[in-house]
Design a protein around this motif. Structure first.
Motif, PDB file in Angstrom:
ATOM      1  N   ALA A 103     -33.840  -0.971 -32.589  1.00  0.00           N
ATOM      2  CA  ALA A 103     -34.777  -1.367 -33.633  1.00  0.00           C
ATOM      3  C   ALA A 103     -35.938  -1.736 -33.192  1.00  0.00           C
ATOM      4  CB  ALA A 103     -34.120  -2.343 -34.448  1.00  0.00           C
ATOM      5  N   ILE A 104     -36.159  -2.452 -31.835  1.00  0.00           N
ATOM      6  CA  ILE A 104     -37.190  -2.841 -31.426  1.00  0.00           C
ATOM      7  C   ILE A 104     -38.066  -1.677 -31.051  1.00  0.00           C
ATOM      8  CG2 ILE A 104     -36.420  -3.360 -29.108  1.00  0.00           C
ATOM      9  CD1 ILE A 104     -38.585  -5.654 -31.184  1.00  0.00           C
ATOM     10  N   TYR A 105     -37.310  -0.642 -30.308  1.00  0.00           N
ATOM     11  CA  TYR A 105     -38.050   0.494 -29.799  1.00  0.00           C
ATOM     12  C   TYR A 105     -38.710   1.152 -31.022  1.00  0.00           C
ATOM     13  CZ  TYR A 105     -39.058   5.116 -27.912  1.00  0.00           C
ATOM     14  OH  TYR A 105     -39.723   6.250 -27.486  1.00  0.00           O
ATOM     15  N   TYR A 106     -38.198   1.425 -32.193  1.00  0.00           N
ATOM     16  CA  TYR A 106     -38.727   2.025 -33.263  1.00  0.00           C
ATOM     17  C   TYR A 106     -39.659   1.263 -33.975  1.00  0.00           C
ATOM     18  CZ  TYR A 106     -36.136   6.491 -32.750  1.00  0.00           C
ATOM     19  OH  TYR A 106     -35.873   7.523 -32.218  1.00  0.00           O
ATOM     20  N   LEU A 107     -39.671  -0.095 -33.830  1.00  0.00           N
ATOM     21  CA  LEU A 107     -40.957  -1.010 -34.329  1.00  0.00           C
ATOM     22  C   LEU A 107     -41.940  -0.654 -33.733  1.00  0.00           C
ATOM     23  CD1 LEU A 107     -41.919  -3.276 -36.026  1.00  0.00           C
ATOM     24  CD2 LEU A 107     -41.232  -4.673 -34.058  1.00  0.00           C
ATOM     25  N   SER A 108     -42.061  -0.128 -32.487  1.00  0.00           N
ATOM     26  CA  SER A 108     -43.362   0.306 -31.571  1.00  0.00           C
ATOM     27  C   SER A 108     -43.996   1.218 -32.144  1.00  0.00           C
ATOM     28  CB  SER A 108     -43.027   0.479 -30.244  1.00  0.00           C
ATOM     29  OG  SER A 108     -42.441   1.605 -30.015  1.00  0.00           O
ATOM     30  N   PHE A 109     -43.367   2.169 -32.898  1.00  0.00           N
ATOM     31  CA  PHE A 109     -44.248   3.363 -33.565  1.00  0.00           C
ATOM     32  C   PHE A 109     -45.021   2.741 -34.516  1.00  0.00           C
ATOM     33  CE2 PHE A 109     -40.668   5.678 -31.494  1.00  0.00           C
ATOM     34  CZ  PHE A 109     -41.380   6.590 -30.894  1.00  0.00           C
ATOM     35  N   GLY A 110     -44.766   1.660 -35.260  1.00  0.00           N
ATOM     36  CA  GLY A 110     -45.662   1.331 -36.317  1.00  0.00           C
ATOM     37  C   GLY A 110     -46.793   0.465 -35.762  1.00  0.00           C
ATOM     38  N   ILE A 111     -46.607   0.036 -34.721  1.00  0.00           N
ATOM     39  CA  ILE A 111     -47.631  -0.932 -34.018  1.00  0.00           C
ATOM     40  C   ILE A 111     -48.791   0.112 -33.322  1.00  0.00           C
ATOM     41  CG2 ILE A 111     -48.212  -2.399 -32.037  1.00  0.00           C
ATOM     42  CD1 ILE A 111     -45.588  -3.870 -32.451  1.00  0.00           C
TER      43      ILE A 111
END
Length: 395
Positions: A103-111
């Motif tokens: 989840a934390i990795y895919y959050l980076s795409f939003g950032i």
């Protein structure tokens, strides 16, 4: 297909659509001084230049990939990696922490999407200048597809893909947009090194080998030189332009403005970049915790995870294979060995690497391929959309 920017001289066509296109093209170059000798028409990136199928089946892609696969098999045998014990370690991983890493990795795409939009706005792609950028989720889609392209083929082709995909949505300069991607990479590298070096010092303390200390000093020197290089490029804009042949000078102005013009609102860009690399580090942190890979205090575990996660990112810079396949896996074994030398170290480290790469490489390959097929399937059934503020106002 991408249409090249071109001058629109008086041809009698006074339709509102033509006027909107003229206004858009003027807005895309308004922030860049254009001497009389510099042609406004700038060759743009084409679909043919970025064909993934051609690149994937090219011998320059296939031969390094075959070499890497052979090297991985040879390395696994020499390192005495036991597939059965590695698989047992992977199965014993805590599922909750593994999903947290995912989840934390895919959050980076939003950032990353938020940051790229700011960079594009910094070079003049705003409503006030007649450019209506796509929505947030379209930016996420474009960046995800670019990551997929970087996994499939070497040489960071996905970075060029970003500029191409944006041009499919908004009729803006692909060269200038690619400049913002390069400025993002420069910002990434600077922040990554500024996080990486202190993390090594905290995690290794007095055990820091002299050779590694020398490497850190060289990295710090590279960061300083990079910052000075950006300053020189900004201050010596016109002298450098005069050294470039006239036919390429228009591209230089677009590229220079896209690269250095991006560095406005720097504090928020720095915060977002730190957020991106914290996501990368926390991904490996949760993988390590799921396997009980690193012991000690929470500060030591966090610092070690930052070092390993950011070292992995540095290894992906090597453009030999898509996604750094082979280079990352082989390079991470000794890096993890700096922090874990307990029982079953080789197999546990291999399990951590495979779980981590399942997230950062194989999931991008699978989900990115799906998004890629949907996006380009949608594009073949609808005419490429060029968004203009004037069109929006008429609607």
């Amino acid at each position: 297909m991408i249409s090249d920017n071109a001058d629109h001289t008086g041809d009698g066509n006074t339709s509102s659509e033509s006027l909107a296109e003229d206004a858009q093209q003027q807005a895309s170059v308004s922030a860049i001084p254009q001497p009389d000798s510099v042609p406004i028409s700038v060759p743009e990136i084409t679909r043919d230049q970025l064909s993934l199928s051609k690149r994937l089946l090219n011998w320059r892609t296939l031969i390094p990939l075959i070499i890497v696969i052979v090297a991985l098999v040879y390395f696994a045998q020499k390192a005495n990696i036991n597939p059965a014990r590695t698989w047992e370690a992977m199965k014993s991983a805590n599922l909750f922490f593994f999903l947290a890493a995912f989840a934390i990795y895919y959050l980076s795409f939003g950032i990353r999407a938020w940051r790229w939009r700011l960079l594009l706005e910094n070079v003049g792609y705003r409503r006030e200048q007649g450019v209506l950028l796509p929505g947030f989720w379209k930016f996420v889609e474009i960046i995800f597809i670019s990551f997929f392209a970087n996994v499939v083929v070497p040489a960071k082709l996905g970075d060029l893909y970003r500029a191409y995909l944006l041009r499919q949505q908004v009729n803006v300069s692909g060269t200038r947009s690619f400049g913002t991607v390069l400025s993002e990479r420069l910002l990434d590298l600077i922040i990554l090194l500024l996080l990486f070096i202190p993390a090594i010092i905290v995690s290794l303390h007095e055990h820091l080998p002299p050779q590694l200390q020398l490497s850190l000093e060289l990295l710090l020197g590279a960061v300083v030189l990079g910052i000075l290089g950006l300053f020189v490029l900004r201050q010596a804009r016109e002298p450098i332009a005069r050294l470039i042949p006239t036919r390429f000078r228009g591209q230089y102005y677009h590229f220079q403005e896209g690269t250095l013009g991006s560095f406005r609102r720097l504090p928020i860009l720095i915060l977002l970049t730190v957020g991106v690399w914290l996501c990368e580090s926390l991904r490996f942190f949760f993988v390590a915790v799921s396997l009980h890979l690193i012991g000690g205090s929470i500060l030591h575990i966090t610092a070690a995870a930052v070092v390993i996660g950011l070292a992995e990112a540095l290894l992906t810079i090597v453009p030999a294979t898509g996604g750094g396949l082979g280079v990352v896996e082989i390079g991470m074994i000794p890096i993890i060995g700096l922090f874990y030398t307990g029982p079953n170290a080789v197999n546990l480290s291999t399990a951590a690497i495979l779980l981590d790469r399942t997230i950062s490489l194989f999931s991008v390959l699978v989900f990115g391929g799906i998004v890629f097929l949907i996006a380009f399937g949608r594009q073949t059934t609808t005419k490429p959309k060029k968004i203009y503020l004037d069109n929006m106002d008429r609607a």
